[in-house]
Design a protein around this motif. Structure first.
Motif, PDB file in Angstrom:
ATOM      1  N   GLY A 188      37.659  40.296  19.601  1.00  9.01           N
ATOM      2  CA  GLY A 188      39.034  40.974  20.298  1.00  9.01           C
ATOM      3  C   GLY A 188      38.859  41.963  21.338  1.00  9.01           C
ATOM      4  N   VAL A 189      37.591  42.281  21.605  1.00 11.37           N
ATOM      5  CA  VAL A 189      37.108  43.250  22.822  1.00 11.37           C
ATOM      6  C   VAL A 189      37.491  42.331  23.963  1.00 11.37           C
ATOM      7  CG1 VAL A 189      35.174  44.482  23.615  1.00 11.37           C
ATOM      8  CG2 VAL A 189      35.835  44.390  21.156  1.00 11.37           C
ATOM      9  N   PRO A 190      37.832  42.946  25.067  1.00 10.75           N
ATOM     10  CA  PRO A 190      37.781  42.730  26.510  1.00 10.75           C
ATOM     11  C   PRO A 190      36.279  42.279  27.013  1.00 10.75           C
ATOM     12  CG  PRO A 190      39.300  44.574  26.399  1.00 10.75           C
ATOM     13  CD  PRO A 190      38.556  44.303  25.084  1.00 10.75           C
ATOM     14  N   VAL A 191      36.256  41.025  27.664  1.00 14.96           N
ATOM     15  CA  VAL A 191      34.981  40.874  27.994  1.00 14.96           C
ATOM     16  C   VAL A 191      35.179  40.561  29.736  1.00 14.96           C
ATOM     17  CG1 VAL A 191      33.031  38.934  27.938  1.00 14.96           C
ATOM     18  CG2 VAL A 191      34.359  39.843  25.831  1.00 14.96           C
ATOM     19  N   VAL A 192      33.962  40.874  30.435  1.00 13.90           N
ATOM     20  CA  VAL A 192      33.892  40.770  31.911  1.00 13.90           C
ATOM     21  C   VAL A 192      32.630  39.993  31.950  1.00 13.90           C
ATOM     22  CG1 VAL A 192      33.968  41.323  34.213  1.00 13.90           C
ATOM     23  CG2 VAL A 192      35.052  42.721  32.407  1.00 13.90           C
ATOM     24  N   GLU A 193      32.475  38.741  32.544  1.00 11.31           N
ATOM     25  CA  GLU A 193      31.225  38.158  32.955  1.00 11.31           C
ATOM     26  C   GLU A 193      31.087  38.407  34.254  1.00 11.31           C
ATOM     27  OE1 GLU A 193      32.868  34.469  30.940  1.00 11.31           O
ATOM     28  OE2 GLU A 193      30.935  34.066  30.506  1.00 11.31           O
ATOM     29  N   MET A 194      29.792  38.807  34.781  1.00 15.12           N
ATOM     30  CA  MET A 194      29.543  39.166  35.984  1.00 15.12           C
ATOM     31  C   MET A 194      28.406  38.060  36.541  1.00 15.12           C
ATOM     32  SD  MET A 194      29.004  43.450  35.550  1.00 15.12           S
ATOM     33  CE  MET A 194      27.599  43.040  34.527  1.00 15.12           C
ATOM     34  N   TRP A 195      28.578  38.230  38.117  1.00 11.69           N
ATOM     35  CA  TRP A 195      27.372  37.228  38.819  1.00 11.69           C
ATOM     36  C   TRP A 195      27.629  35.847  38.591  1.00 11.69           C
ATOM     37  CZ3 TRP A 195      23.746  38.825  42.259  1.00 11.69           C
ATOM     38  CH2 TRP A 195      23.748  40.561  42.286  1.00 11.69           C
ATOM     39  N   ASP A 196      28.821  35.652  38.229  1.00  9.76           N
ATOM     40  CA  ASP A 196      29.006  34.026  38.333  1.00  9.76           C
ATOM     41  C   ASP A 196      30.716  33.829  38.124  1.00  9.76           C
ATOM     42  OD1 ASP A 196      28.523  31.315  38.391  1.00  9.76           O
ATOM     43  OD2 ASP A 196      27.956  31.313  36.281  1.00  9.76           O
ATOM     44  N   LEU A 197      31.106  32.657  38.379  1.00 10.28           N
ATOM     45  CA  LEU A 197      32.717  32.569  38.269  1.00 10.28           C
ATOM     46  C   LEU A 197      32.356  31.119  37.336  1.00 10.28           C
ATOM     47  CD1 LEU A 197      33.922  32.778  42.019  1.00 10.28           C
ATOM     48  CD2 LEU A 197      34.288  34.174  40.006  1.00 10.28           C
ATOM     49  N   PRO A 198      32.298  31.485  36.098  1.00  9.74           N
ATOM     50  CA  PRO A 198      32.345  30.314  35.156  1.00  9.74           C
ATOM     51  C   PRO A 198      33.826  29.611  35.329  1.00  9.74           C
ATOM     52  CG  PRO A 198      32.588  32.152  34.003  1.00  9.74           C
ATOM     53  CD  PRO A 198      32.596  32.482  35.362  1.00  9.74           C
ATOM     54  N   ALA A 199      33.672  28.220  35.064  1.00 10.78           N
ATOM     55  CA  ALA A 199      34.717  27.387  35.144  1.00 10.78           C
ATOM     56  C   ALA A 199      35.874  27.712  33.699  1.00 10.78           C
ATOM     57  CB  ALA A 199      34.362  25.795  34.595  1.00 10.78           C
ATOM     58  N   GLU A 200      35.147  28.116  32.679  1.00  6.43           N
ATOM     59  CA  GLU A 200      35.999  28.591  31.516  1.00  6.43           C
ATOM     60  C   GLU A 200      35.455  29.980  31.101  1.00  6.43           C
ATOM     61  OE1 GLU A 200      35.953  25.636  28.339  1.00  6.43           O
ATOM     62  OE2 GLU A 200      37.014  24.167  29.759  1.00  6.43           O
ATOM     63  N   PRO A 201      35.836  31.119  31.809  1.00  6.84           N
ATOM     64  CA  PRO A 201      35.536  32.399  31.255  1.00  6.84           C
ATOM     65  C   PRO A 201      35.899  32.682  29.715  1.00  6.84           C
ATOM     66  CG  PRO A 201      37.356  32.395  33.138  1.00  6.84           C
ATOM     67  CD  PRO A 201      36.909  31.149  32.889  1.00  6.84           C
ATOM     68  N   ILE A 202      35.227  33.682  29.286  1.00  7.94           N
ATOM     69  CA  ILE A 202      35.434  33.927  27.848  1.00  7.94           C
ATOM     70  C   ILE A 202      36.848  34.778  28.243  1.00  7.94           C
ATOM     71  CG2 ILE A 202      34.893  35.583  25.985  1.00  7.94           C
ATOM     72  CD1 ILE A 202      31.886  35.018  26.522  1.00  7.94           C
ATOM     73  N   ASP A 203      36.797  35.467  29.172  1.00  4.58           N
ATOM     74  CA  ASP A 203      37.827  36.423  29.317  1.00  4.58           C
ATOM     75  C   ASP A 203      38.053  36.721  30.874  1.00  4.58           C
ATOM     76  OD1 ASP A 203      39.942  38.439  29.332  1.00  4.58           O
ATOM     77  OD2 ASP A 203      38.984  39.883  28.085  1.00  4.58           O
ATOM     78  N   MET A 204      37.563  37.744  31.292  1.00  2.00           N
ATOM     79  CA  MET A 204      37.425  37.948  32.827  1.00  2.00           C
ATOM     80  C   MET A 204      36.060  37.701  33.501  1.00  2.00           C
ATOM     81  SD  MET A 204      39.545  41.798  32.900  1.00  2.00           S
ATOM     82  CE  MET A 204      38.404  42.200  31.262  1.00  2.00           C
ATOM     83  N   ALA A 205      36.252  37.529  34.672  1.00  2.00           N
ATOM     84  CA  ALA A 205      34.973  37.266  35.413  1.00  2.00           C
ATOM     85  C   ALA A 205      34.969  37.871  36.957  1.00  2.00           C
ATOM     86  CB  ALA A 205      34.541  35.682  35.726  1.00  2.00           C
ATOM     87  N   VAL A 206      33.615  38.489  37.211  1.00  2.00           N
ATOM     88  CA  VAL A 206      33.613  38.815  38.785  1.00  2.00           C
ATOM     89  C   VAL A 206      32.331  38.347  39.191  1.00  2.00           C
ATOM     90  CG1 VAL A 206      33.332  40.891  40.164  1.00  2.00           C
ATOM     91  CG2 VAL A 206      35.031  41.010  37.848  1.00  2.00           C
ATOM     92  N   GLY A 207      32.212  37.712  40.080  1.00  2.00           N
ATOM     93  CA  GLY A 207      31.197  37.130  40.767  1.00  2.00           C
ATOM     94  C   GLY A 207      31.439  36.166  41.826  1.00  2.00           C
ATOM     95  N   PHE A 208      30.314  35.373  42.131  1.00  2.00           N
ATOM     96  CA  PHE A 208      30.521  34.466  43.261  1.00  2.00           C
ATOM     97  C   PHE A 208      29.937  33.057  42.665  1.00  2.00           C
ATOM     98  CE2 PHE A 208      26.714  36.644  43.563  1.00  2.00           C
ATOM     99  CZ  PHE A 208      25.936  35.785  44.090  1.00  2.00           C
ATOM    100  N   SER A 209      29.877  32.049  43.485  1.00  2.00           N
ATOM    101  CA  SER A 209      29.170  30.661  43.232  1.00  2.00           C
ATOM    102  C   SER A 209      27.906  30.778  43.882  1.00  2.00           C
ATOM    103  CB  SER A 209      30.015  29.747  43.668  1.00  2.00           C
ATOM    104  OG  SER A 209      29.381  28.582  43.702  1.00  2.00           O
ATOM    105  N   ASN A 210      26.810  31.151  42.713  1.00  2.00           N
ATOM    106  CA  ASN A 210      25.504  31.078  43.294  1.00  2.00           C
ATOM    107  C   ASN A 210      25.198  29.527  43.894  1.00  2.00           C
ATOM    108  OD1 ASN A 210      23.669  33.279  42.740  1.00  2.00           O
ATOM    109  ND2 ASN A 210      25.397  33.142  40.945  1.00  2.00           N
ATOM    110  N   VAL A 211      25.867  28.552  43.476  1.00  2.00           N
ATOM    111  CA  VAL A 211      25.675  27.157  43.924  1.00  2.00           C
ATOM    112  C   VAL A 211      26.079  27.132  45.548  1.00  2.00           C
ATOM    113  CG1 VAL A 211      26.344  24.944  43.851  1.00  2.00           C
ATOM    114  CG2 VAL A 211      25.653  26.049  41.818  1.00  2.00           C
TER     115      VAL A 211
END
Lengths: 330, 330
Positions: B134-157
């Motif tokens: 239940g801990v908030p999560v941020v995924e960095m350095w990518d923009l996943p199609a289905e983030p776990i929670d939040m995401a900050v990044g860009f499309s490397n592709v």
DNA sequence: TTGAAAGCGTTACCAA
DNA sequence: TTGGTAACGCTTTCAA
């Protein structure tokens, strides 16, 4: 933990023991493990630390995380401490003693088993804080005359003197030094001190010093520093830089001016960064075993923690090796 | 704390309140502070966390601490989170998903307020662990199609595609790609994917790919990779590298062979590392705002923590900017 | 091998 | 503004 105990049909204590890997029958162990997995139970470290009176933290303070020298040291510490079940609490002091003090205070709140600091200059309050806490301390990257507790490192002064001798042996008499403007980088200051002591000892010109750029001096500062040196002392034969980073910048400046390195001017670095081995010309430097400093510090920490309950003795000072690495640039 | 309370002639609760900066008369506050200073009292964070049910930790996991891109991101996080009284628990996954899983499990034990991860590939167990916690999560350095929670990044592709277009606009048709051999560096893989998609879209040769060296690919790998590329496809006009590090190594190899960059062959990097701006020729690259990713992630975390008690909404995906930076090498 | 009770040092909560 | 009490979740200690 109560939930796990209930599901497994045992007491909390049994769960605690299973998690700690202590004596328990195979059947019990299995049932408990199944319950843990099913519930996705994760033990609370704060409660454990509070109850047992000991955390699993080792605090590490470095001046800069983005310097590969210091991140290598952190890797060395990790390699040794992680297998011992210790966790690193990493802090970046940004070369600021006041920030170091704040971080030490903050980390002390987590009751770390040991604190690893970089260098031997600390505020009086930092020293007092550490002394009072009774936590073992390792100072890295230097060999202080009066360490707080333990120390792992080498004499930056002597290492720099060795580089001066290397350059002098190559026949250079008019040698310059490129370093940072700030006094906060004590290792940089020690290298400058070594330069001044050895040039004096050899009867060479001691004035060719350019200090430019904030700590940590990066490759961006190397070029303008070199430009300044050349404009003030155009007949300089060799340049010693406070790190390979600035040496690289200096060499780039030489190339832009059409100066050949080392034919027209020799350039030496310090620290044996990866860039010095890859670039062209490759950079003559002083290797310092950053990773090894971390490893040794880790070993000193493990020994100190063992000595605490075993009554053994602890090593106070560990000297790490350094050596001039001759390459193309000087 | 009892000692402080006794010395100050107040209750423990008053001491606790003074330390938390809550209401207390000026006189009391002063007496308590004096007692704290005199005894050198440092509050136990574990006890505080246990009692209040909230720690002051934010966990951060990066693939490598020695990459300046990631240490810049950590700096950005620090800049935003430290003023909020949050502390970073930093871990280095070494690009290994299993190690990430182990670190996540370990950090979860400390009840962090949030966990910041790098990238969007995680083991199933890691995802389950995070979801359950239940801990908030941020995924960095990518923009996943289905983030776990939040995401900050860009499309490397997409960023890589843009670089291919830049090179194609310069008139290059036979473009190569230099990357790491391992699939663990997902951002590197995405850049390769971008290269392949865009060369196909433009009708260019897609086969000139050399993959060499473990993650993270460093400047040491650039030279042999370039050598391999040149031996297999000698007529290559431009090379795109997975990072400025490998681009630098590649350029050094060109210089050794007497190839002029960009006259004989153009070389582009990725990531806008300091070296690309300093070296000669300077390296055309894609800037990615590593520090900004950390800042934005920090802001997302602060917002999420505020939303938890305020009931506000949280941002799910934050897109960070990137841009081709034309320099001398391509 | 297992369990029960006490207590770690702090903060939340309620009362004065 | 201040104080007392309970509780946080675990481990230590002792007993069965």
């Amino acid at each position: 933990m109560s939930d796990v105990a209930r599901l497994a049909g045992v007491s909390k204590m049994t769960v605690s023991r299973v998690m700690a890997g202590q004596s328990a029958s195979e059947a019990t162990r299995e049932r408990v493990q199944r319950a843990i997995d099913e519930l996705g139970y994760v033990a609370d470290a704060a409660a454990g630390a509070l109850s047992s009176g000991r955390s699993s933290f080792v605090a590490v303070l470095v001046p800069s995380l983005s310097s590969s020298n210091f991140s290598d040291t952190v890797s060395g510490l990790t390699a040794v401490l992680e297998p011992q079940g210790l966790e690193l609490l990493i802090g970046d002091t940004d070369y600021l003693p006041d920030r170091e003090e704040r971080l030490v205070r903050q980390m002390l709140r987590h009751q770390p088993r040991c604190i690893a600091l970089t260098g031997s200059r600390h505020t009086a309050a930092t020293r007092a804080l550490l002394q009072r806490s009774g936590v073992p301390v390792v100072e890295m990257w230097d060999l202080p005359a009066e360490p707080i507790d333990m120390a792992v490192g080498f004499s930056n002064v002597n290492a720099a003197r060795e580089m001066v001798r290397y350059l002098a042996d190559k026949g250079h008499r008019r040698i310059g030094f490129l370093g940072g403007a700030s006094d906060l980088d004590r290792r940089g200051i020690d290298r400058l001190k070594g330069f001044q002591l050895e040039t004096k000892a050899l009867g060479l010109d001691r004035d060719r010093v350019v200090r430019l750029g904030e700590s940590p001096i990066t490759m961006s500062h190397g070029a303008p520093a070199m430009a300044e040196l050349l404009s003030r002392w155009p007949d300089t034969q060799a340049v010693m830089c406070v790190s390979d980073m600035s040496a690289f910048g200096a060499i780039m400046e030489c190339q832009r001016r059409g100066l050949r390195v080392p034919a027209d001017i020799a350039v030496a670095g310090f620290g044996n960064f990866e860039i010095g081995a890859c670039c062209h010309p490759s950079i003559t430097t002083v290797s310092v075993d950053a990773y090894g400093i971390g490893q040794r510090a880790g070993e000193a920490i493990v020994a100190a923690l063992g000595a605490a309950d075993g009554g053994g003795r602890r090593t106070v000072k560990t000297r790490t090796p350094y050596a001039v690495v001759p390459r193309e640039s000087a």
